[in-house]
Design a protein around this motif. Sequence first.
Motif, PDB file in Angstrom:
ATOM      1  N   HIS A 120     -55.804   0.807  78.826  1.00 15.99           N
ATOM      2  CA  HIS A 120     -54.668   0.265  79.576  1.00 15.99           C
ATOM      3  C   HIS A 120     -55.131  -0.314  80.915  1.00 15.99           C
ATOM      4  CE1 HIS A 120     -50.508  -0.370  80.553  1.00 15.99           C
ATOM      5  NE2 HIS A 120     -50.579   0.408  81.609  1.00 15.99           N
ATOM      6  N   ARG A 121     -56.005   0.396  81.583  1.00 12.60           N
ATOM      7  CA  ARG A 121     -56.536  -0.098  82.860  1.00 12.60           C
ATOM      8  C   ARG A 121     -57.342  -1.376  82.645  1.00 12.60           C
ATOM      9  NH1 ARG A 121     -56.122   2.612  87.126  1.00 12.60           N
ATOM     10  NH2 ARG A 121     -58.102   2.021  88.056  1.00 12.60           N
ATOM     11  N   ALA A 122     -58.091  -1.439  81.548  1.00 10.24           N
ATOM     12  CA  ALA A 122     -58.863  -2.650  81.230  1.00 10.24           C
ATOM     13  C   ALA A 122     -57.914  -3.827  80.978  1.00 10.24           C
ATOM     14  CB  ALA A 122     -59.759  -2.406  80.014  1.00 10.24           C
ATOM     15  N   TRP A 123     -56.788  -3.549  80.329  1.00  6.36           N
ATOM     16  CA  TRP A 123     -55.801  -4.608  80.103  1.00  6.36           C
ATOM     17  C   TRP A 123     -55.275  -5.137  81.432  1.00  6.36           C
ATOM     18  CZ3 TRP A 123     -50.766  -5.317  81.526  1.00  6.36           C
ATOM     19  CH2 TRP A 123     -50.124  -6.423  80.958  1.00  6.36           C
ATOM     20  N   TYR A 124     -54.962  -4.228  82.344  1.00  7.57           N
ATOM     21  CA  TYR A 124     -54.474  -4.660  83.664  1.00  7.57           C
ATOM     22  C   TYR A 124     -55.526  -5.524  84.362  1.00  7.57           C
ATOM     23  CZ  TYR A 124     -49.932  -2.762  84.967  1.00  7.57           C
ATOM     24  OH  TYR A 124     -48.582  -2.551  85.103  1.00  7.57           O
ATOM     25  N   ARG A 125     -56.767  -5.066  84.325  1.00  2.00           N
ATOM     26  CA  ARG A 125     -57.835  -5.808  84.990  1.00  2.00           C
ATOM     27  C   ARG A 125     -57.961  -7.204  84.387  1.00  2.00           C
ATOM     28  NH1 ARG A 125     -63.900  -6.085  84.856  1.00  2.00           N
ATOM     29  NH2 ARG A 125     -64.494  -6.363  87.028  1.00  2.00           N
ATOM     30  N   LYS A 126     -57.963  -7.294  83.080  1.00  3.54           N
ATOM     31  CA  LYS A 126     -58.065  -8.586  82.380  1.00  3.54           C
ATOM     32  C   LYS A 126     -56.874  -9.482  82.737  1.00  3.54           C
ATOM     33  CE  LYS A 126     -58.059 -10.445  77.682  1.00  3.54           C
ATOM     34  NZ  LYS A 126     -56.672 -10.780  77.449  1.00  3.54           N
ATOM     35  N   THR A 127     -55.686  -8.903  82.767  1.00  4.16           N
ATOM     36  CA  THR A 127     -54.486  -9.671  83.095  1.00  4.16           C
ATOM     37  C   THR A 127     -54.560 -10.203  84.518  1.00  4.16           C
ATOM     38  OG1 THR A 127     -53.202  -8.379  81.510  1.00  4.16           O
ATOM     39  CG2 THR A 127     -51.960  -9.557  83.214  1.00  4.16           C
ATOM     40  N   PHE A 128     -54.993  -9.367  85.451  1.00  2.00           N
ATOM     41  CA  PHE A 128     -55.139  -9.842  86.829  1.00  2.00           C
ATOM     42  C   PHE A 128     -56.221 -10.920  86.915  1.00  2.00           C
ATOM     43  CE2 PHE A 128     -53.286  -5.671  88.637  1.00  2.00           C
ATOM     44  CZ  PHE A 128     -52.049  -6.245  88.828  1.00  2.00           C
ATOM     45  N   LEU A 137     -62.188 -18.004  92.080  1.00  6.39           N
ATOM     46  CA  LEU A 137     -62.860 -17.062  92.972  1.00  6.39           C
ATOM     47  C   LEU A 137     -64.233 -16.696  92.400  1.00  6.39           C
ATOM     48  CD1 LEU A 137     -59.843 -14.700  93.720  1.00  6.39           C
ATOM     49  CD2 LEU A 137     -60.758 -16.514  95.172  1.00  6.39           C
ATOM     50  N   PRO A 138     -65.210 -16.464  93.275  1.00 11.30           N
ATOM     51  CA  PRO A 138     -66.562 -16.183  92.786  1.00 11.30           C
ATOM     52  C   PRO A 138     -66.693 -14.867  92.004  1.00 11.30           C
ATOM     53  CG  PRO A 138     -66.447 -15.973  95.176  1.00 11.30           C
ATOM     54  CD  PRO A 138     -65.131 -16.518  94.718  1.00 11.30           C
ATOM     55  N   ASP A 139     -65.922 -13.868  92.350  1.00  8.30           N
ATOM     56  CA  ASP A 139     -66.023 -12.584  91.636  1.00  8.30           C
ATOM     57  C   ASP A 139     -64.624 -12.082  91.313  1.00  8.30           C
ATOM     58  OD1 ASP A 139     -66.836 -10.225  90.484  1.00  8.30           O
ATOM     59  OD2 ASP A 139     -67.599  -9.335  92.342  1.00  8.30           O
ATOM     60  N   SER A 140     -63.960 -12.783  90.408  1.00 11.06           N
ATOM     61  CA  SER A 140     -62.576 -12.430  90.091  1.00 11.06           C
ATOM     62  C   SER A 140     -62.469 -11.039  89.470  1.00 11.06           C
ATOM     63  CB  SER A 140     -61.946 -13.485  89.179  1.00 11.06           C
ATOM     64  OG  SER A 140     -62.630 -13.545  87.950  1.00 11.06           O
ATOM     65  N   GLY A 141     -63.527 -10.550  88.834  1.00  9.20           N
ATOM     66  CA  GLY A 141     -63.500  -9.200  88.264  1.00  9.20           C
ATOM     67  C   GLY A 141     -63.324  -8.140  89.341  1.00  9.20           C
ATOM     68  N   SER A 142     -64.047  -8.277  90.432  1.00 10.02           N
ATOM     69  CA  SER A 142     -63.914  -7.317  91.539  1.00 10.02           C
ATOM     70  C   SER A 142     -62.552  -7.440  92.214  1.00 10.02           C
ATOM     71  CB  SER A 142     -65.014  -7.538  92.579  1.00 10.02           C
ATOM     72  OG  SER A 142     -66.255  -7.180  92.045  1.00 10.02           O
ATOM     73  N   VAL A 143     -62.083  -8.658  92.333  1.00  5.56           N
ATOM     74  CA  VAL A 143     -60.762  -8.869  92.938  1.00  5.56           C
ATOM     75  C   VAL A 143     -59.690  -8.228  92.050  1.00  5.56           C
ATOM     76  CG1 VAL A 143     -59.082 -10.597  93.698  1.00  5.56           C
ATOM     77  CG2 VAL A 143     -61.532 -10.999  94.049  1.00  5.56           C
ATOM     78  N   GLY A 146     -59.696  -4.568  92.454  1.00  6.35           N
ATOM     79  CA  GLY A 146     -59.017  -4.205  93.693  1.00  6.35           C
ATOM     80  C   GLY A 146     -57.507  -4.239  93.537  1.00  6.35           C
ATOM     81  N   MET A 147     -57.018  -5.218  92.792  1.00  3.94           N
ATOM     82  CA  MET A 147     -55.577  -5.316  92.551  1.00  3.94           C
ATOM     83  C   MET A 147     -55.087  -4.147  91.691  1.00  3.94           C
ATOM     84  SD  MET A 147     -55.380  -9.447  92.007  1.00  3.94           S
ATOM     85  CE  MET A 147     -53.606  -9.551  91.723  1.00  3.94           C
ATOM     86  N   VAL A 148     -55.897  -3.722  90.744  1.00  9.33           N
ATOM     87  CA  VAL A 148     -55.539  -2.555  89.925  1.00  9.33           C
ATOM     88  C   VAL A 148     -55.438  -1.324  90.823  1.00  9.33           C
ATOM     89  CG1 VAL A 148     -56.309  -0.989  88.091  1.00  9.33           C
ATOM     90  CG2 VAL A 148     -56.478  -3.462  87.765  1.00  9.33           C
ATOM     91  N   MET A 149     -56.378  -1.188  91.750  1.00  6.40           N
ATOM     92  CA  MET A 149     -56.348  -0.036  92.655  1.00  6.40           C
ATOM     93  C   MET A 149     -55.111  -0.064  93.557  1.00  6.40           C
ATOM     94  SD  MET A 149     -60.306   0.603  93.676  1.00  6.40           S
ATOM     95  CE  MET A 149     -59.855   2.043  94.641  1.00  6.40           C
ATOM     96  N   VAL A 150     -54.736  -1.245  94.023  1.00  2.65           N
ATOM     97  CA  VAL A 150     -53.530  -1.368  94.856  1.00  2.65           C
ATOM     98  C   VAL A 150     -52.303  -0.989  94.026  1.00  2.65           C
ATOM     99  CG1 VAL A 150     -52.068  -2.979  96.146  1.00  2.65           C
ATOM    100  CG2 VAL A 150     -54.553  -3.061  96.416  1.00  2.65           C
ATOM    101  N   ARG A 151     -52.266  -1.463  92.786  1.00  5.63           N
ATOM    102  CA  ARG A 151     -51.161  -1.115  91.878  1.00  5.63           C
ATOM    103  C   ARG A 151     -51.119   0.394  91.646  1.00  5.63           C
ATOM    104  NH1 ARG A 151     -51.066   1.662  87.161  1.00  5.63           N
ATOM    105  NH2 ARG A 151     -49.167   1.275  86.061  1.00  5.63           N
ATOM    106  N   VAL A 178     -56.922 -10.711  97.451  1.00  2.44           N
ATOM    107  CA  VAL A 178     -57.193 -12.101  97.063  1.00  2.44           C
ATOM    108  C   VAL A 178     -57.708 -12.892  98.268  1.00  2.44           C
ATOM    109  CG1 VAL A 178     -56.138 -14.254  96.265  1.00  2.44           C
ATOM    110  CG2 VAL A 178     -55.543 -12.089  95.144  1.00  2.44           C
ATOM    111  N   GLU A 179     -57.032 -12.767  99.389  1.00  2.00           N
ATOM    112  CA  GLU A 179     -57.445 -13.514 100.591  1.00  2.00           C
ATOM    113  C   GLU A 179     -58.832 -13.107 101.056  1.00  2.00           C
ATOM    114  OE1 GLU A 179     -56.013 -16.225 101.781  1.00  2.00           O
ATOM    115  OE2 GLU A 179     -54.585 -15.952 100.140  1.00  2.00           O
ATOM    116  N   TYR A 180     -59.144 -11.836 100.963  1.00  2.00           N
ATOM    117  CA  TYR A 180     -60.487 -11.376 101.356  1.00  2.00           C
ATOM    118  C   TYR A 180     -61.535 -12.053 100.472  1.00  2.00           C
ATOM    119  CZ  TYR A 180     -64.431  -8.416 102.473  1.00  2.00           C
ATOM    120  OH  TYR A 180     -65.661  -7.972 102.865  1.00  2.00           O
TER     121      TYR A 180
END
Length: 183
Positions: A120-128, A137-143, A146-151, A178-180
Amino acid sequence: MRERLLEAAAELFYAQGLRAVSADKVIEQVGTTKVTFYRHFRSKDDLIVAYLERRAEQEREGVLQALALGGGDLDKALKVLSEGIGAASCSPGFRGCPFINAAAEFADPEHPVRKVVAAHRAWYRKTFEEMLAPLGLPDSGSVAEGMVMVRDGAMVAGYLGDPALVAGSLYRGCMAVVEYARR
């Protein structure tokens, strides 16, 4: 009968915790027999997995609806998603994210319950990541991570606060990640 068992389990697991609810308690709630239970689920763990898979499906439908309302606009999609999570996480009876709760109860990453949580977490990461793709973005996986962690934080804090505050904090937190990354 499988549906009734899943509905009873969902109610009991979410309200009382996965380990606290026995198969017997679910059987009693439904008013069936152990034979019937075990005809549909080999074990309580199988029932927990089915419950979490159903919750994941329901949650994914809601997220995909929010993204569709966003129409490809990251800002709009995140606002709709944040408002939905804020409302859900501050609703009466909310006891936190069922996946975070499950992970807390099942520490072994190889356990089937944890595998559902990881999927489920992998799905969220992929969706983001897919939401972020148009930004290049150069490293959208890390971004996305980060969005999963905020969620996750919004889901943990949700029942402690006000829906508008949770929604706003979730939105601002995701946009800050995202802005960072744009720097």
